[in-house]
Design an enzyme around this catalytic site. Structure first.
Site, PDB file in Angstrom:
ATOM      1  N   LYS A  51       0.848  -1.201   0.000  1.00 40.08           N
ATOM      2  CA  LYS A  51       0.000   0.000   0.000  1.00 40.08           C
ATOM      3  C   LYS A  51       0.879   1.244   0.000  1.00 40.08           C
ATOM      4  CE  LYS A  51      -3.843  -2.400   2.160  1.00 40.08           C
ATOM      5  NZ  LYS A  51      -4.530  -2.842   3.368  1.00 40.08           N
ATOM      6  N   GLN A  95      -4.989  -1.371   9.555  1.00 43.23           N
ATOM      7  CA  GLN A  95      -4.862  -2.701   8.960  1.00 43.23           C
ATOM      8  C   GLN A  95      -5.468  -3.757   9.903  1.00 43.23           C
ATOM      9  OE1 GLN A  95      -3.538  -3.403   5.818  1.00 43.23           O
ATOM     10  NE2 GLN A  95      -4.323  -5.449   6.229  1.00 43.23           N
ATOM     11  N   ASP A 118     -11.487   2.475   3.779  1.00 46.08           N
ATOM     12  CA  ASP A 118     -11.849   1.055   3.692  1.00 46.08           C
ATOM     13  C   ASP A 118     -13.359   0.866   3.513  1.00 46.08           C
ATOM     14  OD1 ASP A 118      -9.874  -0.860   3.655  1.00 46.08           O
ATOM     15  OD2 ASP A 118      -9.518  -0.786   5.817  1.00 46.08           O
TER      16      ASP A 118
END
Ligand code: NAD
Length: 281
Positions: A51, A95, A118
Protein backbone atom coordinates in the site's frame (compact mmCIF):
# COMPACT_ATOMS: atom_id res chain seq x y z
CA UNK A 1 -11.16 -14.14 -21.74
CA UNK A 2 -8.79 -13.92 -18.81
CA UNK A 3 -9.39 -10.66 -16.98
CA UNK A 4 -5.99 -9.11 -16.40
CA UNK A 5 -6.37 -7.38 -13.04
CA UNK A 6 -2.71 -6.43 -12.98
CA UNK A 7 -3.01 -4.47 -16.20
CA UNK A 8 -6.36 -2.88 -15.31
CA UNK A 9 -5.02 -1.86 -11.88
CA UNK A 10 -1.89 -0.37 -13.47
CA UNK A 11 -4.07 1.71 -15.82
CA UNK A 12 -6.18 2.90 -12.88
CA UNK A 13 -3.05 3.91 -10.95
CA UNK A 14 -1.77 5.80 -14.00
CA UNK A 15 -5.05 7.78 -14.15
CA UNK A 16 -4.87 8.45 -10.42
CA UNK A 17 -1.31 9.73 -10.73
CA UNK A 18 -2.50 12.27 -13.30
CA UNK A 19 -5.44 13.24 -11.09
CA UNK A 20 -3.10 13.84 -8.14
CA UNK A 21 -1.04 16.26 -10.26
CA UNK A 22 -4.24 18.08 -11.31
CA UNK A 23 -5.47 18.28 -7.71
CA UNK A 24 -2.12 19.68 -6.61
CA UNK A 25 -2.36 22.43 -9.20
CA UNK A 26 -5.89 23.31 -8.05
CA UNK A 27 -5.56 23.04 -4.27
CA UNK A 28 -1.80 23.26 -3.73
CA UNK A 29 -2.12 20.07 -1.69
CA UNK A 30 -2.02 16.35 -2.38
CA UNK A 31 -4.16 13.56 -0.90
CA UNK A 32 -2.63 11.84 2.11
CA UNK A 33 -3.04 8.22 3.16
CA UNK A 34 -2.13 7.13 6.68
CA UNK A 35 -1.99 3.41 7.38
CA UNK A 36 -1.77 2.11 10.95
CA UNK A 37 -0.27 -1.31 11.54
CA UNK A 38 -0.49 -2.88 14.99
CA UNK A 39 1.62 -5.96 15.70
CA UNK A 40 3.60 -8.39 13.57
CA UNK A 41 1.05 -10.28 11.45
CA UNK A 42 3.15 -11.37 8.46
CA UNK A 43 0.58 -10.99 5.65
CA UNK A 44 -0.49 -7.60 7.08
CA UNK A 45 3.11 -6.39 6.94
CA UNK A 46 3.28 -7.31 3.24
CA UNK A 47 -0.09 -5.66 2.47
CA UNK A 48 0.98 -2.47 4.24
CA UNK A 49 4.32 -2.37 2.44
CA UNK A 50 2.54 -2.67 -0.93
CA UNK A 51 0.00 0.00 0.00
CA UNK A 52 2.83 2.36 0.92
CA UNK A 53 4.75 1.59 -2.27
CA UNK A 54 1.81 2.25 -4.60
CA UNK A 55 0.62 5.31 -2.66
CA UNK A 56 4.07 6.87 -3.12
CA UNK A 57 4.17 5.82 -6.77
CA UNK A 58 1.04 7.85 -7.59
CA UNK A 59 2.25 10.86 -5.60
CA UNK A 60 0.15 10.61 -2.43
CA UNK A 61 1.49 11.73 0.92
CA UNK A 62 1.94 8.29 2.37
CA UNK A 63 2.57 7.56 6.02
CA UNK A 64 2.69 4.26 7.90
CA UNK A 65 2.42 4.27 11.68
CA UNK A 66 3.65 1.03 13.25
CA UNK A 67 2.77 -0.02 16.79
CA UNK A 68 3.74 -3.09 18.83
CA UNK A 69 1.12 -5.82 19.37
CA UNK A 70 0.66 -4.89 23.05
CA UNK A 71 -0.46 -1.35 22.19
CA UNK A 72 -3.11 0.06 24.53
CA UNK A 73 -6.43 0.56 22.78
CA UNK A 74 -6.79 4.12 24.02
CA UNK A 75 -3.42 5.10 22.46
CA UNK A 76 -4.72 3.89 19.09
CA UNK A 77 -8.06 5.70 19.49
CA UNK A 78 -6.25 8.93 20.47
CA UNK A 79 -4.02 8.66 17.41
CA UNK A 80 -7.05 8.16 15.15
CA UNK A 81 -8.72 11.23 16.69
CA UNK A 82 -5.57 13.22 16.04
CA UNK A 83 -5.47 12.06 12.38
CA UNK A 84 -9.19 12.86 12.01
CA UNK A 85 -8.35 16.52 12.73
CA UNK A 86 -5.24 16.63 10.49
CA UNK A 87 -5.99 18.36 7.15
CA UNK A 88 -3.03 16.68 5.50
CA UNK A 89 -4.60 13.26 6.09
CA UNK A 90 -7.36 12.43 3.56
CA UNK A 91 -7.63 8.72 4.33
CA UNK A 92 -7.03 6.56 7.40
CA UNK A 93 -6.71 2.81 7.21
CA UNK A 94 -6.20 0.60 10.24
CA UNK A 95 -4.86 -2.70 8.96
CA UNK A 96 -6.93 -5.69 10.11
CA UNK A 97 -6.76 -8.06 11.90
CA UNK A 98 -6.05 -6.23 15.15
CA UNK A 99 -4.72 -7.91 18.29
CA UNK A 100 -7.59 -9.48 20.28
CA UNK A 101 -7.51 -6.97 23.16
CA UNK A 102 -8.38 -4.12 20.78
CA UNK A 103 -12.07 -3.64 19.92
CA UNK A 104 -12.20 -3.58 16.11
CA UNK A 105 -15.66 -2.03 16.07
CA UNK A 106 -14.61 0.85 18.33
CA UNK A 107 -11.60 1.49 16.11
CA UNK A 108 -13.64 1.53 12.90
CA UNK A 109 -16.26 3.82 14.44
CA UNK A 110 -13.59 6.25 15.67
CA UNK A 111 -12.32 6.92 12.14
CA UNK A 112 -14.01 9.99 10.64
CA UNK A 113 -16.34 8.45 8.05
CA UNK A 114 -15.11 11.04 5.52
CA UNK A 115 -11.60 9.56 5.87
CA UNK A 116 -12.72 5.92 5.98
CA UNK A 117 -10.95 4.67 2.85
CA UNK A 118 -11.85 1.06 3.69
CA UNK A 119 -15.59 1.80 3.67
CA UNK A 120 -16.14 -0.08 6.94
CA UNK A 121 -17.64 2.77 9.04
CA UNK A 122 -21.35 2.13 9.76
CA UNK A 123 -22.28 5.43 8.08
CA UNK A 124 -20.55 4.32 4.88
CA UNK A 125 -22.06 0.83 5.13
CA UNK A 126 -25.52 2.38 5.61
CA UNK A 127 -25.05 4.83 2.76
CA UNK A 128 -23.95 2.06 0.41
CA UNK A 129 -26.92 -0.12 1.27
CA UNK A 130 -29.27 2.87 0.85
CA UNK A 131 -27.79 3.56 -2.58
CA UNK A 132 -26.24 6.88 -1.46
CA UNK A 133 -22.71 8.10 -2.09
CA UNK A 134 -20.21 6.41 0.23
CA UNK A 135 -16.71 5.03 0.54
CA UNK A 136 -16.90 1.53 -0.92
CA UNK A 137 -14.81 -1.38 0.44
CA UNK A 138 -11.80 -1.73 -1.86
CA UNK A 139 -12.04 -5.40 -2.89
CA UNK A 140 -15.73 -5.37 -3.94
CA UNK A 141 -15.13 -2.04 -5.68
CA UNK A 142 -12.25 -3.66 -7.57
CA UNK A 143 -14.46 -6.63 -8.51
CA UNK A 144 -17.17 -4.38 -9.89
CA UNK A 145 -14.62 -2.43 -11.99
CA UNK A 146 -13.36 -5.74 -13.42
CA UNK A 147 -16.92 -6.85 -14.18
CA UNK A 148 -17.61 -3.59 -16.00
CA UNK A 149 -14.56 -4.22 -18.20
CA UNK A 150 -16.22 -7.40 -19.45
CA UNK A 151 -19.80 -6.16 -19.63
CA UNK A 152 -20.85 -2.50 -19.34
CA UNK A 153 -24.52 -3.20 -18.76
CA UNK A 154 -25.29 -5.69 -16.00
CA UNK A 155 -29.05 -4.97 -16.00
CA UNK A 156 -31.07 -8.05 -15.09
CA UNK A 157 -28.08 -10.39 -14.83
CA UNK A 158 -28.30 -13.08 -12.20
CA UNK A 159 -25.31 -12.76 -9.89
CA UNK A 160 -24.40 -15.32 -7.26
CA UNK A 161 -22.13 -14.09 -4.47
CA UNK A 162 -20.43 -16.82 -2.46
CA UNK A 163 -19.61 -15.56 1.03
CA UNK A 164 -21.37 -12.99 3.21
CA UNK A 165 -18.49 -11.24 4.98
CA UNK A 166 -18.68 -7.51 5.80
CA UNK A 167 -15.42 -7.16 3.88
CA UNK A 168 -16.48 -8.82 0.64
CA UNK A 169 -19.80 -10.63 0.19
CA UNK A 170 -22.19 -8.06 1.69
CA UNK A 171 -20.80 -4.91 0.02
CA UNK A 172 -20.43 -6.85 -3.25
CA UNK A 173 -24.12 -7.67 -3.08
CA UNK A 174 -24.97 -3.97 -2.68
CA UNK A 175 -22.84 -3.01 -5.67
CA UNK A 176 -24.48 -5.66 -7.85
CA UNK A 177 -27.93 -4.48 -6.78
CA UNK A 178 -26.91 -0.95 -7.78
CA UNK A 179 -26.14 -2.37 -11.24
CA UNK A 180 -29.67 -3.85 -11.38
CA UNK A 181 -28.53 -7.44 -11.02
CA UNK A 182 -30.72 -10.06 -9.40
CA UNK A 183 -28.51 -11.23 -6.57
CA UNK A 184 -28.35 -14.51 -4.69
CA UNK A 185 -26.08 -14.38 -1.66
CA UNK A 186 -24.79 -17.75 -0.51
CA UNK A 187 -22.74 -18.83 2.51
CA UNK A 188 -21.59 -21.77 4.60
CA UNK A 189 -25.18 -22.83 5.40
CA UNK A 190 -26.41 -22.72 1.79
CA UNK A 191 -27.94 -26.13 1.02
CA UNK A 192 -26.82 -26.70 -2.58
CA UNK A 193 -24.16 -24.27 -3.72
CA UNK A 194 -23.64 -26.02 -7.04
CA UNK A 195 -27.31 -25.58 -8.02
CA UNK A 196 -27.19 -21.89 -7.05
CA UNK A 197 -23.99 -21.34 -9.07
CA UNK A 198 -25.41 -23.08 -12.13
CA UNK A 199 -28.11 -20.38 -12.33
CA UNK A 200 -25.56 -17.56 -12.36
CA UNK A 201 -24.58 -15.22 -15.18
CA UNK A 202 -22.01 -13.81 -12.77
CA UNK A 203 -20.25 -15.61 -9.92
CA UNK A 204 -18.27 -13.75 -7.28
CA UNK A 205 -16.41 -16.21 -5.05
CA UNK A 206 -15.19 -14.79 -1.72
CA UNK A 207 -14.92 -17.79 0.55
CA UNK A 208 -11.37 -18.84 1.39
CA UNK A 209 -11.65 -22.47 0.26
CA UNK A 210 -9.13 -23.49 -2.45
CA UNK A 211 -10.74 -24.38 -5.80
CA UNK A 212 -14.25 -24.72 -4.31
CA UNK A 213 -16.04 -23.72 -7.52
CA UNK A 214 -15.71 -26.48 -10.13
CA UNK A 215 -16.15 -26.50 -13.89
CA UNK A 216 -19.53 -28.29 -13.72
CA UNK A 217 -20.88 -25.60 -11.31
CA UNK A 218 -20.65 -22.89 -13.97
CA UNK A 219 -22.94 -22.33 -16.90
CA UNK A 220 -21.48 -21.66 -20.33
CA UNK A 221 -20.70 -17.99 -20.84
CA UNK A 222 -20.80 -16.94 -17.19
CA UNK A 223 -18.42 -14.31 -15.81
CA UNK A 224 -16.43 -15.54 -12.82
CA UNK A 225 -14.61 -13.24 -10.39
CA UNK A 226 -12.38 -15.01 -7.91
CA UNK A 227 -11.66 -13.05 -4.71
CA UNK A 228 -10.10 -15.95 -2.81
CA UNK A 229 -6.42 -16.01 -1.94
CA UNK A 230 -5.43 -19.39 -0.53
CA UNK A 231 -1.94 -20.60 0.23
CA UNK A 232 -1.50 -24.25 -0.80
CA UNK A 233 1.48 -26.56 -1.29
CA UNK A 234 1.27 -25.79 -5.00
CA UNK A 235 1.27 -22.01 -4.46
CA UNK A 236 -1.46 -19.36 -4.27
CA UNK A 237 -4.85 -20.42 -5.61
CA UNK A 238 -8.29 -18.88 -5.63
CA UNK A 239 -11.71 -20.16 -4.58
CA UNK A 240 -12.33 -21.20 -8.19
CA UNK A 241 -10.80 -24.16 -9.99
CA UNK A 242 -9.26 -21.99 -12.70
CA UNK A 243 -8.26 -24.83 -15.08
CA UNK A 244 -11.77 -26.30 -15.11
CA UNK A 245 -13.82 -23.10 -14.98
CA UNK A 246 -11.81 -21.20 -17.61
CA UNK A 247 -13.05 -23.82 -20.13
CA UNK A 248 -16.71 -22.83 -19.64
CA UNK A 249 -16.67 -19.22 -18.45
CA UNK A 250 -16.88 -16.28 -20.83
CA UNK A 251 -14.43 -14.39 -18.62
CA UNK A 252 -12.53 -15.24 -15.46
CA UNK A 253 -10.02 -13.59 -13.12
CA UNK A 254 -6.80 -15.48 -12.35
CA UNK A 255 -5.24 -15.83 -8.90
CA UNK A 256 -2.83 -14.18 -8.51
CA UNK A 257 -3.16 -11.24 -10.89
CA UNK A 258 -6.93 -10.76 -10.82
CA UNK A 259 -8.77 -9.09 -7.96
CA UNK A 260 -5.70 -8.64 -5.71
CA UNK A 261 -4.04 -5.76 -7.61
CA UNK A 262 -7.41 -4.00 -7.91
CA UNK A 263 -7.84 -3.89 -4.13
CA UNK A 264 -4.84 -1.59 -3.64
CA UNK A 265 -5.65 0.51 -6.71
CA UNK A 266 -9.17 1.06 -5.30
CA UNK A 267 -7.73 2.03 -1.93
CA UNK A 268 -5.74 4.76 -3.70
CA UNK A 269 -8.84 5.78 -5.61
CA UNK A 270 -10.86 6.01 -2.37
CA UNK A 271 -8.13 8.22 -0.88
CA UNK A 272 -8.29 10.58 -3.85
CA UNK A 273 -12.10 10.67 -3.60
CA UNK A 274 -11.98 11.48 0.14
CA UNK A 275 -9.54 14.33 -0.61
CA UNK A 276 -11.80 15.71 -3.35
CA UNK A 277 -14.86 15.63 -1.09
CA UNK A 278 -13.00 17.32 1.77
CA UNK A 279 -11.60 20.07 -0.46
CA UNK A 280 -14.81 20.76 -2.37
CA UNK A 281 -16.83 21.41 0.83
P1 NAD B 1 -14.53 -14.64 5.64
O1 NAD B 1 -13.92 -15.83 6.28
O2 NAD B 1 -14.79 -13.43 6.46
O3 NAD B 1 -15.89 -15.07 4.96
C1 NAD B 1 -16.00 -16.23 4.22
C2 NAD B 1 -17.43 -16.43 3.81
O4 NAD B 1 -17.52 -17.64 3.10
C3 NAD B 1 -18.40 -16.53 4.99
O5 NAD B 1 -19.47 -15.64 4.78
C4 NAD B 1 -18.90 -17.98 4.96
O6 NAD B 1 -20.27 -18.10 5.30
C5 NAD B 1 -18.66 -18.37 3.52
N1 NAD B 1 -18.40 -19.81 3.39
C6 NAD B 1 -17.56 -20.57 4.12
N2 NAD B 1 -17.61 -21.85 3.69
C7 NAD B 1 -18.49 -21.90 2.68
C8 NAD B 1 -18.96 -22.92 1.83
N3 NAD B 1 -18.55 -24.17 1.94
N4 NAD B 1 -19.87 -22.59 0.89
C9 NAD B 1 -20.31 -21.32 0.74
N5 NAD B 1 -19.88 -20.31 1.51
C10 NAD B 1 -18.99 -20.60 2.47
O7 NAD B 1 -13.59 -14.31 4.40
P2 NAD B 1 -13.33 -12.95 3.59
O8 NAD B 1 -12.58 -12.02 4.45
O9 NAD B 1 -14.57 -12.49 2.91
O10 NAD B 1 -12.30 -13.50 2.49
C11 NAD B 1 -12.67 -14.50 1.57
C12 NAD B 1 -11.49 -14.84 0.69
O11 NAD B 1 -11.09 -13.66 -0.02
C13 NAD B 1 -10.23 -15.29 1.44
O12 NAD B 1 -9.55 -16.26 0.66
C14 NAD B 1 -9.39 -14.04 1.53
O13 NAD B 1 -8.01 -14.31 1.63
C15 NAD B 1 -9.71 -13.39 0.21
N6 NAD B 1 -9.53 -11.95 0.14
C16 NAD B 1 -8.97 -11.46 -0.98
C17 NAD B 1 -8.82 -10.10 -1.15
C18 NAD B 1 -8.21 -9.59 -2.41
O14 NAD B 1 -7.75 -8.47 -2.46
N7 NAD B 1 -8.23 -10.39 -3.48
C19 NAD B 1 -9.22 -9.23 -0.15
C20 NAD B 1 -9.82 -9.74 0.98
C21 NAD B 1 -9.98 -11.12 1.12
Amino acid sequence: MIIDGKEIAAALRKDLKKKVVELKSIYNAVPGLTVILVGDDAPSKIYVKNKEKFAKEIGLNSEVIRYPADLEEKVLLNKINELNKDNKVSGILVQLPLPKHIDKRKVIETIDYGKDVDGFHPINVGNLSSGYESSIPCTPLGCSLLLKKVEKNLNGKHAVVIGRSNLNGKPMTQLLLKENCTVTITHSKTKDLKIECLRADIIIAAVGIPKLVKGDWVKNGAIVIDVGINKTDSGLVGDVDFDEVSKVAKAITPVPGGVGPMTIACLLSNTVECFKKAYSK
